[in-house]
Scaffold this motif. Sequence first.
Motif, mmCIF file in Angstrom:
data_model
loop_
_atom_site.group_PDB
_atom_site.id
_atom_site.type_symbol
_atom_site.label_atom_id
_atom_site.label_comp_id
_atom_site.label_asym_id
_atom_site.label_seq_id
_atom_site.Cartn_x
_atom_site.Cartn_y
_atom_site.Cartn_z
ATOM 1 N N GLY A 169 28.361 -16.996 1.100
ATOM 2 C CA GLY A 169 27.339 -16.469 0.198
ATOM 3 C C GLY A 169 27.661 -15.064 -0.268
ATOM 4 O O GLY A 169 27.455 -14.715 -1.437
ATOM 5 N N LEU A 170 28.180 -14.227 0.631
ATOM 6 C CA LEU A 170 28.536 -12.853 0.279
ATOM 7 C C LEU A 170 29.638 -12.806 -0.778
ATOM 8 O O LEU A 170 29.676 -11.898 -1.612
ATOM 9 N N LYS A 171 30.516 -13.807 -0.757
ATOM 10 C CA LYS A 171 31.624 -13.841 -1.706
ATOM 11 C C LYS A 171 31.195 -14.309 -3.097
ATOM 12 O O LYS A 171 31.972 -14.203 -4.045
ATOM 13 N N SER A 172 29.968 -14.800 -3.213
ATOM 14 C CA SER A 172 29.504 -15.304 -4.504
ATOM 15 C C SER A 172 28.899 -14.208 -5.368
ATOM 16 O O SER A 172 28.510 -14.459 -6.510
ATOM 17 N N ARG A 173 28.822 -12.983 -4.844
ATOM 18 C CA ARG A 173 28.232 -11.892 -5.626
ATOM 19 C C ARG A 173 28.839 -10.560 -5.233
ATOM 20 O O ARG A 173 29.487 -10.410 -4.205
ATOM 21 N N ASP A 174 28.607 -9.589 -6.111
ATOM 22 C CA ASP A 174 29.031 -8.212 -5.866
ATOM 23 C C ASP A 174 27.772 -7.367 -5.767
ATOM 24 O O ASP A 174 26.963 -7.338 -6.701
ATOM 25 N N GLN A 175 27.581 -6.706 -4.632
ATOM 26 C CA GLN A 175 26.418 -5.850 -4.461
ATOM 27 C C GLN A 175 26.707 -4.521 -5.152
ATOM 28 O O GLN A 175 27.494 -3.718 -4.678
ATOM 29 N N LYS A 176 26.052 -4.293 -6.303
ATOM 30 C CA LYS A 176 26.373 -3.145 -7.137
ATOM 31 C C LYS A 176 25.820 -1.847 -6.540
ATOM 32 O O LYS A 176 26.560 -0.915 -6.256
ATOM 33 N N TRP A 177 24.489 -1.796 -6.360
ATOM 34 C CA TRP A 177 23.868 -0.593 -5.809
ATOM 35 C C TRP A 177 22.666 -0.989 -4.964
ATOM 36 O O TRP A 177 22.080 -2.054 -5.134
ATOM 37 N N VAL A 178 22.288 -0.102 -4.049
ATOM 38 C CA VAL A 178 21.083 -0.267 -3.247
ATOM 39 C C VAL A 178 20.237 0.989 -3.420
ATOM 40 O O VAL A 178 20.728 2.106 -3.207
ATOM 41 N N LYS B 177 0.838 -1.188 0.000
ATOM 42 C CA LYS B 177 0.000 0.000 0.000
ATOM 43 C C LYS B 177 0.880 1.246 0.000
ATOM 44 O O LYS B 177 2.083 1.185 0.265
ATOM 45 N N LYS B 178 0.288 2.365 -0.321
ATOM 46 C CA LYS B 178 1.010 3.622 -0.398
ATOM 47 C C LYS B 178 1.753 3.905 0.914
ATOM 48 O O LYS B 178 1.202 3.737 1.995
ATOM 49 N N GLY B 179 3.031 4.267 0.783
ATOM 50 C CA GLY B 179 3.822 4.612 1.955
ATOM 51 C C GLY B 179 4.793 3.537 2.404
ATOM 52 O O GLY B 179 5.682 3.817 3.211
ATOM 53 N N VAL B 180 4.653 2.300 1.890
ATOM 54 C CA VAL B 180 5.599 1.260 2.296
ATOM 55 C C VAL B 180 6.975 1.555 1.700
ATOM 56 O O VAL B 180 7.098 2.239 0.693
ATOM 57 N N LEU B 181 7.990 1.024 2.353
ATOM 58 C CA LEU B 181 9.378 1.288 1.984
ATOM 59 C C LEU B 181 9.985 0.043 1.351
ATOM 60 O O LEU B 181 9.676 -1.074 1.744
ATOM 61 N N ALA B 182 10.854 0.248 0.359
ATOM 62 C CA ALA B 182 11.528 -0.886 -0.281
ATOM 63 C C ALA B 182 13.001 -0.578 -0.487
ATOM 64 O O ALA B 182 13.381 0.560 -0.772
ATOM 65 N N SER B 183 13.793 -1.603 -0.330
ATOM 66 C CA SER B 183 15.210 -1.550 -0.681
ATOM 67 C C SER B 183 15.403 -2.462 -1.883
ATOM 68 O O SER B 183 15.166 -3.662 -1.797
ATOM 69 N N PHE B 184 15.770 -1.867 -3.020
ATOM 70 C CA PHE B 184 16.045 -2.636 -4.227
ATOM 71 C C PHE B 184 17.559 -2.816 -4.322
ATOM 72 O O PHE B 184 18.282 -1.859 -4.567
ATOM 73 N N ASP B 185 18.031 -4.035 -4.124
ATOM 74 C CA ASP B 185 19.468 -4.317 -4.118
ATOM 75 C C ASP B 185 19.872 -4.995 -5.421
ATOM 76 O O ASP B 185 19.456 -6.131 -5.691
ATOM 77 N N LEU B 186 20.672 -4.302 -6.230
ATOM 78 C CA LEU B 186 21.152 -4.860 -7.487
ATOM 79 C C LEU B 186 22.430 -5.646 -7.246
ATOM 80 O O LEU B 186 23.381 -5.125 -6.671
ATOM 81 N N MET B 187 22.435 -6.907 -7.676
ATOM 82 C CA MET B 187 23.558 -7.811 -7.449
ATOM 83 C C MET B 187 24.131 -8.293 -8.783
ATOM 84 O O MET B 187 23.407 -8.405 -9.775
ATOM 85 N N LYS B 188 25.412 -8.598 -8.778
ATOM 86 C CA LYS B 188 26.024 -9.284 -9.912
ATOM 87 C C LYS B 188 26.735 -10.521 -9.393
ATOM 88 O O LYS B 188 27.660 -10.423 -8.585
ATOM 89 N N ALA B 189 26.277 -11.687 -9.852
ATOM 90 C CA ALA B 189 26.901 -12.937 -9.433
ATOM 91 C C ALA B 189 28.346 -12.961 -9.908
ATOM 92 O O ALA B 189 28.647 -12.581 -11.037
ATOM 93 N N SER B 190 29.237 -13.394 -9.042
ATOM 94 C CA SER B 190 30.650 -13.469 -9.400
ATOM 95 C C SER B 190 30.837 -14.457 -10.548
ATOM 96 O O SER B 190 30.102 -15.440 -10.665
ATOM 97 N N GLU B 191 31.814 -14.179 -11.392
ATOM 98 C CA GLU B 191 32.050 -15.029 -12.555
ATOM 99 C C GLU B 191 32.310 -16.474 -12.117
ATOM 100 O O GLU B 191 33.131 -16.737 -11.249
ATOM 101 N N GLY B 192 31.558 -17.385 -12.734
ATOM 102 C CA GLY B 192 31.701 -18.798 -12.405
ATOM 103 C C GLY B 192 30.931 -19.225 -11.171
ATOM 104 O O GLY B 192 30.969 -20.393 -10.784
ATOM 105 N N LYS B 193 30.225 -18.284 -10.522
ATOM 106 C CA LYS B 193 29.507 -18.607 -9.288
ATOM 107 C C LYS B 193 28.025 -18.257 -9.370
ATOM 108 O O LYS B 193 27.386 -17.968 -8.369
ATOM 109 N N PHE B 194 27.473 -18.269 -10.591
ATOM 110 C CA PHE B 194 26.076 -17.912 -10.797
ATOM 111 C C PHE B 194 25.151 -18.796 -9.969
ATOM 112 O O PHE B 194 24.317 -18.301 -9.211
ATOM 113 N N GLN B 195 25.302 -20.105 -10.094
ATOM 114 C CA GLN B 195 24.432 -21.025 -9.362
ATOM 115 C C GLN B 195 24.731 -20.988 -7.870
ATOM 116 O O GLN B 195 23.817 -21.115 -7.038
#
Length: 263
Positions: A244-253, A149-167
């Motif tokens: 798990g943190l090492k399997s991706r790069d957090q690009k932007w939030v 509903k109107k007024g709720v807050l969201a954090s959209f976190d863009l991630m890039k899986a590290s090369e070779g670690k997609f799965q």
Amino acid sequence: MKKSVLTLFLGLFLFGVVLAQDSRYLVFEFIKVETSQMYEFIDYKGFMEKVYQSAVDDNKILGWDFWSLHSGNDTGEFQYITITYYKDPVSMMNGLTEEDLLKYAKLADPQMSDNQIKEKFDQAFATHDLAQRSYMQQISNTKDNFNMKKGVLASFDLMKASEGKFQDYENAEKEVFMPIHQGRIEKGLMGSWTLLRTALPFGSEAKSTHLTMNMYSDYMQFFNAMEYEDLESTAEQRAAVEKGLKSRDQKWVYLATLESTVR
């Protein structure tokens, strides 16, 4: 390597066609508005809300959200995010055509002529620039009854899986991080969490491969969640989180507030 990543993305996307009934497909549009056009853009937003409601009523789309951005990589790059929800990847890629928009605008305001509607769209589209568009598939989410509903807050976190670690990255989100988010939801520290995989663009040069949507009822819940520390986690769980943190790069939030929603 680029060819193998492309093949993986394409295979996963085509596999999603088969599983379309068990997923949702979302188109994110990142919108930039000049200060001098802000008033006209707000009028456009109200008009488009009615158009998208007609599209939902006609089962053309599942929904539409309009978010105002508070922080991110560069808030001058764009100020708003819209999300259009589709039932399958084919509908998502086809989107709403010019004929569709004309049809749904006519349903929203039967008093307007075709020429008036076209002029309205021309004026509306002139108020803003589409900085970026992303096509995404929902692949995992928490169990919750969060009320959008109107007024709720969201954090959209863009991630890039590290090369070779997609799965590895997707497994970490589903098996390590999702249970953590589910626990926060059950403690009243979060509203909802969703993991999305980017359908386009493909390739190793893509800026991001995934996005997580973290929903909160308000700023109070958001800051309480940020300060929460799970003192009961085991050494094994903490090691899994670190891996798990090492399997991706957090690009932007991107932090945003929901201004309008159509369902």
